[in-house]
Motif scaffolding. Structure first.
Motif, PDB file in Angstrom:
ATOM      1  N   VAL A 222       0.967  -1.392  -0.010  1.00  0.00           N
ATOM      2  CA  VAL A 222      -0.224   0.067  -0.028  1.00  0.00           C
ATOM      3  C   VAL A 222       0.878   1.280   0.108  1.00  0.00           C
ATOM      4  O   VAL A 222       1.789   1.451   0.948  1.00  0.00           O
ATOM      5  CB  VAL A 222      -0.912   0.045   1.039  1.00  0.00           C
ATOM      6  CG1 VAL A 222      -1.756   1.178   1.047  1.00  0.00           C
ATOM      7  CG2 VAL A 222      -1.758  -1.307   1.251  1.00  0.00           C
ATOM      8  N   ILE A 223       0.789   2.068  -1.046  1.00  0.00           N
ATOM      9  CA  ILE A 223       1.604   3.304  -1.118  1.00  0.00           C
ATOM     10  C   ILE A 223       0.785   4.474  -0.954  1.00  0.00           C
ATOM     11  O   ILE A 223      -0.492   4.742  -1.597  1.00  0.00           O
ATOM     12  CB  ILE A 223       2.250   3.503  -2.529  1.00  0.00           C
ATOM     13  CG1 ILE A 223       2.766   1.940  -3.014  1.00  0.00           C
ATOM     14  CG2 ILE A 223       3.204   4.410  -2.774  1.00  0.00           C
ATOM     15  CD1 ILE A 223       3.890   1.482  -2.097  1.00  0.00           C
ATOM     16  N   ILE A 224       1.099   5.249   0.135  1.00  0.00           N
ATOM     17  CA  ILE A 224       0.224   6.453   0.397  1.00  0.00           C
ATOM     18  C   ILE A 224       0.940   7.741   0.627  1.00  0.00           C
ATOM     19  O   ILE A 224       2.256   7.701   0.757  1.00  0.00           O
ATOM     20  CB  ILE A 224      -0.024   6.244   2.121  1.00  0.00           C
ATOM     21  CG1 ILE A 224      -0.869   4.742   2.238  1.00  0.00           C
ATOM     22  CG2 ILE A 224      -0.994   7.549   2.518  1.00  0.00           C
ATOM     23  CD1 ILE A 224      -1.058   4.330   3.665  1.00  0.00           C
ATOM     24  N   GLY A 225       0.432   8.677  -0.057  1.00  0.00           N
ATOM     25  CA  GLY A 225       1.080  10.108  -0.079  1.00  0.00           C
ATOM     26  C   GLY A 225       0.450  11.176  -1.202  1.00  0.00           C
ATOM     27  O   GLY A 225      -0.114  10.483  -2.117  1.00  0.00           O
ATOM     28  N   GLY A 226       0.365  12.152  -0.964  1.00  0.00           N
ATOM     29  CA  GLY A 226      -0.158  13.371  -1.932  1.00  0.00           C
ATOM     30  C   GLY A 226       0.696  14.528  -1.683  1.00  0.00           C
ATOM     31  O   GLY A 226       1.242  14.873  -0.882  1.00  0.00           O
TER      32      GLY A 226
ATOM     33  N   PHE B  91       6.236  14.622  -3.797  1.00  0.00           N
ATOM     34  CA  PHE B  91       5.486  13.704  -2.913  1.00  0.00           C
ATOM     35  C   PHE B  91       4.604  12.813  -3.956  1.00  0.00           C
ATOM     36  O   PHE B  91       4.566  11.518  -3.951  1.00  0.00           O
ATOM     37  CB  PHE B  91       4.602  14.308  -1.953  1.00  0.00           C
ATOM     38  CG  PHE B  91       5.345  15.211  -0.763  1.00  0.00           C
ATOM     39  CD1 PHE B  91       6.857  14.836  -0.768  1.00  0.00           C
ATOM     40  CD2 PHE B  91       4.731  16.059  -0.086  1.00  0.00           C
ATOM     41  CE1 PHE B  91       7.412  15.656   0.405  1.00  0.00           C
ATOM     42  CE2 PHE B  91       5.185  16.651   1.076  1.00  0.00           C
ATOM     43  CZ  PHE B  91       6.604  16.457   1.135  1.00  0.00           C
ATOM     44  N   GLY B  92       4.021  13.423  -4.937  1.00  0.00           N
ATOM     45  CA  GLY B  92       2.964  12.659  -5.756  1.00  0.00           C
ATOM     46  C   GLY B  92       3.782  12.022  -6.598  1.00  0.00           C
ATOM     47  O   GLY B  92       3.253  10.614  -7.083  1.00  0.00           O
ATOM     48  N   VAL B  93       4.888  12.441  -7.168  1.00  0.00           N
ATOM     49  CA  VAL B  93       5.881  11.846  -8.049  1.00  0.00           C
ATOM     50  C   VAL B  93       6.112  10.237  -7.441  1.00  0.00           C
ATOM     51  O   VAL B  93       6.420   9.412  -8.193  1.00  0.00           O
ATOM     52  CB  VAL B  93       6.955  12.713  -8.684  1.00  0.00           C
ATOM     53  CG1 VAL B  93       7.929  11.769  -9.598  1.00  0.00           C
ATOM     54  CG2 VAL B  93       6.322  13.785  -9.552  1.00  0.00           C
ATOM     55  N   SER B  94       6.711  10.660  -6.282  1.00  0.00           N
ATOM     56  CA  SER B  94       7.470   9.381  -5.510  1.00  0.00           C
ATOM     57  C   SER B  94       6.332   8.321  -5.390  1.00  0.00           C
ATOM     58  O   SER B  94       6.493   7.219  -5.575  1.00  0.00           O
ATOM     59  CB  SER B  94       7.844   9.755  -4.086  1.00  0.00           C
ATOM     60  OG  SER B  94       8.874  10.648  -4.346  1.00  0.00           O
ATOM     61  N   VAL B  95       5.186   8.847  -5.147  1.00  0.00           N
ATOM     62  CA  VAL B  95       4.121   7.862  -4.679  1.00  0.00           C
ATOM     63  C   VAL B  95       3.669   7.045  -6.033  1.00  0.00           C
ATOM     64  O   VAL B  95       3.709   5.715  -6.171  1.00  0.00           O
ATOM     65  CB  VAL B  95       2.880   8.535  -4.166  1.00  0.00           C
ATOM     66  CG1 VAL B  95       1.608   7.457  -4.330  1.00  0.00           C
ATOM     67  CG2 VAL B  95       3.111   8.908  -2.741  1.00  0.00           C
ATOM     68  N   HIS B  96       3.776   7.762  -7.255  1.00  0.00           N
ATOM     69  CA  HIS B  96       3.699   6.994  -8.410  1.00  0.00           C
ATOM     70  C   HIS B  96       4.559   6.181  -8.795  1.00  0.00           C
ATOM     71  O   HIS B  96       4.442   5.054  -9.216  1.00  0.00           O
ATOM     72  CB  HIS B  96       3.241   8.166  -9.481  1.00  0.00           C
ATOM     73  CG  HIS B  96       2.970   7.660 -10.917  1.00  0.00           C
ATOM     74  ND1 HIS B  96       2.080   7.075 -11.314  1.00  0.00           N
ATOM     75  CD2 HIS B  96       4.275   7.687 -12.096  1.00  0.00           C
ATOM     76  CE1 HIS B  96       2.325   6.688 -12.685  1.00  0.00           C
ATOM     77  NE2 HIS B  96       3.514   6.967 -12.945  1.00  0.00           N
TER      78      HIS B  96
ATOM     79  N   GLN C 185      -7.837   8.390  -6.703  1.00  0.00           N
ATOM     80  CA  GLN C 185      -8.191   9.610  -7.562  1.00  0.00           C
ATOM     81  C   GLN C 185      -7.633  10.556  -7.171  1.00  0.00           C
ATOM     82  O   GLN C 185      -7.775  10.993  -5.873  1.00  0.00           O
ATOM     83  CB  GLN C 185      -9.628   9.592  -8.003  1.00  0.00           C
ATOM     84  CG  GLN C 185      -9.929   8.124  -8.428  1.00  0.00           C
ATOM     85  CD  GLN C 185      -9.559   7.980  -9.989  1.00  0.00           C
ATOM     86  OE1 GLN C 185      -8.906   8.941 -10.696  1.00  0.00           O
ATOM     87  NE2 GLN C 185      -9.501   6.664 -10.432  1.00  0.00           N
ATOM     88  N   GLY C 186      -6.862  11.459  -7.851  1.00  0.00           N
ATOM     89  CA  GLY C 186      -6.645  12.796  -7.219  1.00  0.00           C
ATOM     90  C   GLY C 186      -5.406  12.795  -6.360  1.00  0.00           C
ATOM     91  O   GLY C 186      -4.668  11.813  -6.525  1.00  0.00           O
ATOM     92  N   ASP C 187      -4.870  13.947  -5.739  1.00  0.00           N
ATOM     93  CA  ASP C 187      -3.656  14.035  -4.977  1.00  0.00           C
ATOM     94  C   ASP C 187      -3.784  14.298  -3.549  1.00  0.00           C
ATOM     95  O   ASP C 187      -3.203  15.116  -2.896  1.00  0.00           O
ATOM     96  CB  ASP C 187      -2.885  14.855  -5.674  1.00  0.00           C
ATOM     97  CG  ASP C 187      -1.223  14.717  -5.467  1.00  0.00           C
ATOM     98  OD1 ASP C 187      -0.975  13.537  -4.940  1.00  0.00           O
ATOM     99  OD2 ASP C 187      -0.391  15.526  -5.765  1.00  0.00           O
TER     100      ASP C 187
ATOM    101  N   VAL D  83       4.683   8.835   1.625  1.00  0.00           N
ATOM    102  CA  VAL D  83       5.587   9.843   1.423  1.00  0.00           C
ATOM    103  C   VAL D  83       4.955  10.984   1.633  1.00  0.00           C
ATOM    104  O   VAL D  83       3.846  11.242   1.240  1.00  0.00           O
ATOM    105  CB  VAL D  83       6.039   9.574  -0.251  1.00  0.00           C
ATOM    106  CG1 VAL D  83       6.909  10.826  -0.496  1.00  0.00           C
ATOM    107  CG2 VAL D  83       6.522   8.125  -0.501  1.00  0.00           C
ATOM    108  N   GLY D  84       5.620  12.023   2.158  1.00  0.00           N
ATOM    109  CA  GLY D  84       5.092  13.207   2.453  1.00  0.00           C
ATOM    110  C   GLY D  84       5.663  13.876   3.821  1.00  0.00           C
ATOM    111  O   GLY D  84       6.711  13.834   4.029  1.00  0.00           O
ATOM    112  N   HIS D  85       4.879  15.078   4.258  1.00  0.00           N
ATOM    113  CA  HIS D  85       5.245  15.623   5.329  1.00  0.00           C
ATOM    114  C   HIS D  85       5.353  14.682   6.537  1.00  0.00           C
ATOM    115  O   HIS D  85       4.189  14.043   6.845  1.00  0.00           O
ATOM    116  CB  HIS D  85       4.597  17.141   5.636  1.00  0.00           C
ATOM    117  CG  HIS D  85       4.774  17.883   4.815  1.00  0.00           C
ATOM    118  ND1 HIS D  85       5.992  18.790   4.803  1.00  0.00           N
ATOM    119  CD2 HIS D  85       4.058  18.659   3.628  1.00  0.00           C
ATOM    120  CE1 HIS D  85       5.944  19.453   3.654  1.00  0.00           C
ATOM    121  NE2 HIS D  85       4.870  19.570   3.102  1.00  0.00           N
ATOM    122  N   GLY D  86       6.087  14.977   7.478  1.00  0.00           N
ATOM    123  CA  GLY D  86       6.019  14.062   8.855  1.00  0.00           C
ATOM    124  C   GLY D  86       6.540  15.141  10.027  1.00  0.00           C
ATOM    125  O   GLY D  86       7.516  16.061   9.758  1.00  0.00           O
TER     126      GLY D  86
END
Length: 347
Positions: A6-10, A26-31, A53-55, A85-88
């Motif tokens: 499961v890959i999570i991030g936007g 963030f979005g590029v990494s998730v993709h 769907q969406g980001d 992937v994102g802010h922590g």
């Protein structure tokens, strides 16, 4: 049942008066992580991305996706992988400095608007057998080495007791116990162009997963991936450090297929000292030991050092077995070996 990822991030966040920075990486990494894991054994065809769907990441959607994957990947031979992937962020005065993960509605000044790491663990909990892996590509991921490492007397340490018999591995974008808690949101120019739009850690992780390792066999272990990421980062100008936290599994635990091209020969890392051999074999990985056995005294010293190490004991036994046969016709080497080795009782 199959292994699941499961890959999570936007890269979009609610435009409030204190909006979080919307990094496109963030979005590029998730993709890219989705594209890689969905075509990589053992996760091929069994990878989902949140949001579909969406980001904009929704807390409930992320937890539901992990719950479904945990229920399906329940076999002892199945792996459950969750990547964020994102802010922590971690607040020392909130929830024992536990890691919080940003979702669409997160605000800098409201920890409750973030997704707590404990919620990820709760969602992964239905997987009672086999290996769980969490990839945290975010700032403050270095605090995860403190999570689940003590007796389970607090709700936020929900996996602590389970780790005594099960296994969770955590890859962090920031090495444990470092002074700087920030992860770099920009990719590295030293990796292939395809991954330069990713975050720094994801760009190196994707480089390793897609290129493979000449130092490993057909399957990359958890330690193999960690070592290759660190080596890859060591070549870039930024030279940040990442980490691998093991709560139960060994460094030698199989992870993913080695995608090394068939026309690239595999080779051992050069090891010339006792310390280098002990560091390699103490992980439990079954490195070929032919070069080590050429030096009977060093081989004995390495075996002696490995016996007290739980993960290295099998390699110590392997060295001893090789010594019996390898030095059978060379009394000088045989005696030299066992003179050093017999400082501890043979099992």
């Amino acid at each position: 049942m199959p292994s699941k990822a499961v890959i999570i991030g936007g890269s979009q966040f609610q435009p409030l008066h204190e909006p979080l920075m919307p990094y496109s990486s963030f979005g590029v990494s998730v993709h890219e992580l989705y594209q890689t894991f969905n075509t990589l054994a053992p996760f091929e065809g069994n990878c989902v991305v949140v949001p579909a769907q969406g980001d904009q990441v929704d807390k409930g959607e992320a937890q539901d996706a992990i719950n479904r994957a945990a229920t399906e990947a329940k076999g002892a031979g199945d792996t459950l992988l969750v990547a964020y992937v994102g802010h922590g962020k971690a607040w020392p005065d909130h929830h024992d400095n536990m890691l919080h993960l940003a979702v669409y509605e997160s605000r800098e000044d409201r920890p409750a608007s973030w997704l707590e790491y404990s919620a990820i663990r709760h969602a992964m909990a239905p997987k009672q057998d086999g290996l769980r892996i969490f990839i945290a590509d975010c700032c403050h991921s270095h605090v995860l080495h403190e999570m689940g490492a003590e007796p389970d007397y607090r709700p936020e340490r929900t996996f602590a007791l389970m780790e005594q018999d099960q296994g969770t591995a955590i890859f962090t974008a920031v090495a444990p116990k470092v002074a700087n808690a920030n992860a770099n949101p920009y990719g590295c120019l030293e990796v292939d162009e395809r991954w330069r739009g990713c975050t720094h850690f994801s760009s190196h992780l994707l480089h390793v997963l897609n290129k493979g390792s000449e130092h490993a066999q057909d399957i990359l272990s958890l330690g193999d991936v960690r070592d290759e990421i660190r080596a890859s980062m060591g070549k870039c100008p930024v030279n940040l450090r990442s980490g691998l936290i093991l709560l139960g599994p060994a460094d030698s635990t199989p992870f993913v297929k080695n995608r090394l091209s068939a026309d690239i020969p595999r080779k051992l890392p050069e090891r010339t000292s006792k310390e280098q051999w002990v560091a390699a074999l103490a992980t439990g990985r079954q490195w070929p030991i032919g070069p080590l056995m050429e030096n009977a005294e060093m081989a004995a010293a390495v075996s002696l050092a490995l016996w007290p190490v739980a993960e290295g004991r099998q390699n110590a036994h392997r060295i001893d077995s090789h010594a019996i046969s390898a030095y059978a016709n060379d009394m000088d080497k045989y005696c030299a070996y066992w003179h050093i080795r017999d400082e501890v009782a043979r099992d």
